[in-house]
Design an enzyme around this catalytic site. Structure first.
Site, PDB file in Angstrom:
ATOM      1  N   GLU A 204       0.817  -1.216   0.000  1.00 55.29           N
ATOM      2  CA  GLU A 204       0.000   0.000   0.000  1.00 55.29           C
ATOM      3  C   GLU A 204       0.853   1.269   0.000  1.00 55.29           C
ATOM      4  O   GLU A 204       0.362   2.346  -0.326  1.00 55.29           O
ATOM      5  CB  GLU A 204      -0.938   0.010   1.216  1.00 55.29           C
ATOM      6  N   ASN A 281      -1.183  -7.962  -3.399  1.00 54.54           N
ATOM      7  CA  ASN A 281      -1.777  -7.075  -4.394  1.00 54.54           C
ATOM      8  C   ASN A 281      -0.738  -6.192  -5.082  1.00 54.54           C
ATOM      9  O   ASN A 281       0.423  -6.139  -4.692  1.00 54.54           O
ATOM     10  CB  ASN A 281      -2.814  -6.179  -3.723  1.00 54.54           C
ATOM     11  N   ASP A 326      -7.198  -5.197  -4.994  1.00 51.41           N
ATOM     12  CA  ASP A 326      -6.512  -5.618  -3.772  1.00 51.41           C
ATOM     13  C   ASP A 326      -6.898  -7.046  -3.402  1.00 51.41           C
ATOM     14  O   ASP A 326      -7.043  -7.383  -2.228  1.00 51.41           O
ATOM     15  CB  ASP A 326      -6.813  -4.659  -2.608  1.00 51.41           C
TER      16      ASP A 326
END
Length: 718
Positions: A204, A281, A326
């Site tokens: 992220e 992801n 994701d």
């Protein structure tokens, strides 16, 4: 002894137990575990020597002193209070009467498994100035043990070896490939063939994923397997990257990192000598800004098999090609031998975030079957000939086609997240902590530049959008719930289910006593009949339970342990929704036995919020503060400033904190894990955020603590 350079001269906190007697009670050779013992775990059913009990990670125990006939007699045998009340996700390890487990900020505890008495405690002193660079609370999922050492991954990116007898550090290495990026560790190490295997988090925040193996004795790096390619102008690092680089386009992913972090799951087959890696992801999330909207982007959202000795690529299966939602495949993997269509198959099973349950030949990577475990709208099924999902055009339209916001199910926490599932060879069922949830995804029209602020999500899209008004938020909240699913992997169908009020319920344990144990987000520990799902036992846990329980025996007595403590990604980011669980953080180890009579420790009631100061800003200032807050602060303190209770609810600041607000954003609370935002905001922006929080404090008085209508204040019972 190896030391990490930035930590030279810093001595870890090591308390040699509550007494010398506790230390002397350890076996002569503490944690003397090797691969043979783990591979033959059924020969020692009283121990729990590896993260999933055995290398196949089935989380099934042959112990059956506690059964479906007497489980109602379970009572608390002992409890142990952890140091920090934040999210608890660890699976304890128990070897020869000693329990090794972890709490928030990677603190390691060695406890007498009979009594819970502390033997030693080791605090690696995780760098709390970097706490904001970990996406999902200061959690840790546990340790590994091997030949007298205990191994822990530290939140700030170190891997450390500890003497199992004394609790003293033996060696420490920095696992970060690039120290300028926000790498962290939350997962539990595994030890295979004398090598400690660990992956990192950080997708992220824009990093490149990899898995590293270190010599268990010395800490020297043995091999490293990258999960996504690096600079396409440079030579690929091995066969795997030669395959992967053909599936990426452009150069944006080089700057943005690519993602693919392997932050949780591994499994190992000793006969095939294959290590299975669950890969996460992409970074950025939006495929247009990550890879020009083209390519499968290997090995995102994949299961990759590598040679355990060398880290060389063997095969892969990608669950979500070109991942845009994701949909990590870092979720728990289970190895088992199943009879499928009259033939015995060695299989790997996984229920990743995308909602499908996969059965794969673990020798070859061949897909055998895949069916969705909950309702989904991003795909219409999986084509078994190609192994690829049949993507629904509407779900993909946020980044191609219309490029408008789309409500996609499941959302970013998936149909199943990190919470471990378990398999019972007695019933043939897999027990899955499942989510029912959706989330909005919206393309941003301009190519996002990498944000230099290291505690800032780098997603490349808008997501997590929730209404701020109570009625709208309530309707959205009502679409989120959880359930325990008993899944038949051969028939690919559900056998039974138990509903829960919300997501992020605990991992599961199955036993030969025809039992499935699970903790719940709303603060209970529960046992169900493994064959029917009938609830047989329940007790309060004083906090939400996310971790998976274990069972072990000492001196003929069987115990069941739950690690309790609410926190993690759900309670930090989606605070308003997580408050439906009705619990607060209170971290402790809870261990039960037949006839146990110990008293449960419970947290003190929370004090009500102080009266906020008057709102002095105009609407434009508040709106500007809202945008800054949700962009920079919501990942920890909750969307729209509604905290789930793990980190401070900024609508409840005291008069002193209001006075100190600018100083706090400049770094006054770094020792508590609050990063400095001095490089992110100027003084005017800080005041805009402050005024927004004052406005939200007044909203709290008007609407209630979690901004939900009374009709959605649900309680769970099953």
């Amino acid at each position: 002894m190896k030391h990490l350079d930035p930590y030279l001269g810093r001595r870890p906190t090591t308390l040699l137990g509550a007494s010398l007697a506790a230390l002397l009670s350890l076996p002569l050779h503490a944690a003397e575990v090797d691969g043979k013992r783990i591979a033959n775990a059924d020969a020692e059913p009283g121990n729990w020597m590896s993260h999933g009990r055995d290398y196949g990670e089935q989380r099934f125990s042959p112990l059956k002193k506690i059964t479906d006939g007497n489980v109602d007699d379970l009572g608390l045998a002992w409890s142990y209070k952890l140091d920090i009340d934040r999210g608890v996700e660890a699976t304890p390890i128990v070897v020869d009467g000693v329990m090794y487990t972890t709490g928030p900020f990677s603190i390691v505890y060695a406890l007498d498994a009979r009594t819970g008495k502390e033997i030693w405690k080791y605090d690696p002193k995780s760098d709390r100035s970097r706490a904001g660079e970990a996406c999902c609370d200061a959690i840790n999922r546990g340790v590994a043990v091997w030949k007298g050492k205990v191994y822990v991954g530290v939140l700030d990116g170190r891997l450390e070896a500890i003497d199992a007898k004394t609790g003293e550090r033996v060696w420490s290495v920095d696992t970060r490939y690039d120290r300028a990026r926000s790498y962290s560790i939350t997962g539990a190490p595994r030890v295979v063939n004398g090598k400690v295997v660990i992956g990192n988090g950080g997708a992220e925040f824009g990093v490149r994923g990899y898995v590293t193996a270190y010599d268990a004795e010395t800490g020297d790096q043995a091999w490293r397997f990258f999960t996504v390619p690096g600079d396409p102008d440079k030579p690929a690092e091995g066969k795997g990257m030669e395959i992967a680089k053909k599936t990426w386009h452009g150069r944006a992913f080089v700057e943005q990192g690519g993602g693919g972090t392997a932050w949780d799951s591994f499994a190992y087959d000793p006969e095939l000598n294959l290590l299975y890696i669950g890969v996460g992801n992409g970074s950025l999330w939006d495929p247009i800004w990550r890879s020009e909207g083209k390519g499968d982007n290997l090995f995102l959202s994949s299961i990759v098999a590598v040679n355990a000795d060398t880290g060389e690529y063997v095969w892969h299966y990608q669950t979500t090609p070109g991942d845009a939602w994701d949909y990590t495949a870092t979720q728990h993997m289970i190895l088992a031998d199943l009879e499928i269509k009259g033939k015995q198959r060695k299989v790997l099973m996984q229920a990743p975030k995308n909602g499908f349950f996969y059965v794969i030949d673990r020798a070859t990577g061949e897909l055998l079957s895949a069916e969705n475990i909950v309702p989904i709208n991003w795909a219409k099924g999986v084509d078994l000939k190609t192994g690829r999902p049949i993507v629904d055009d509407e779900a993909a339209a946020y980044w191609k086609g219309e490029k408008k916001a789309k409500l996609v199910q499941p959302g970013f926490w998936g149909a199943h997240d990190w919470h471990p599932m378990s398999y019972s060879p007695d019933t043939g069922l897999v027990y899955i902590p499942a989510h029912i949830m959706s989330a909005w995804y919206e393309h941003v029209p301009d190519a996002p530049a990498r944000n230099k602020f290291k505690s800032m999500y780098q997603l490349g899209l808008k997501t997590g959008m929730m209404p701020e008004d109570p009625e709208g938020l309530g309707k959205y909240a009502d679409t989120w719930s959880g359930k325990l699913i008993a899944w038949d992997p051969v028939k690919q169908e559900q056998a039974w289910e138990v509903p829960y009020v919300t997501i992020f319920n605990g991992g599961t344990l199955s036993t030969a006593g025809n039992l499935v144990f699970e903790g719940s987000a709303d603060g209970r520990v529960i046992a169900y009949a493994a064959d029917t799902g009938k609830k047989l036992w329940e007790q309060p846990a004083a906090s939400g339970v996310m971790a998976a329980p274990i069972t072990y025996s000492v001196d003929g007595e069987q115990y069941v342990t739950f690690m309790a403590g609410w926190g993690g990604a759900f309670s930090t980011f989606a605070g308003a929704l997580s408050l439906r669980a009705g619990v607060q953080p209170y971290a402790q180890v809870l261990t039960y036995k037949l006839g146990g009579t110990a008293e449960l420790q419970e947290p003190a009631p929370r004090e009500d919020a102080p009266k906020p100061p008057p709102l002095t800003a105009d609407a434009a200032t508040v709106e500007a503060g809202a945008k800054l807050y949700d962009g920079y602060c919501s990942q920890c303190h909750g969307i729209h400033a509604v905290s789930g209770g793990v980190l401070p609810d900024l609508r409840m600041l005291t008069p002193e904190k209001h006075e100190q607000f600018i100083g706090i954003l400049h770094g006054a609370r770094i020792p508590d894990g609050m990063p400095s935002f001095a490089e992110a905001f100027d003084r005017e922006q800080m005041e805009q955020i402050h005024q927004y929080l004052i406005k939200r404090a007044h909203d709290r008085i008007e609407h209630g603590p979690n901004d939900l209508p009374q009709s959605t204040q649900k309680t769970a019972s099953n």
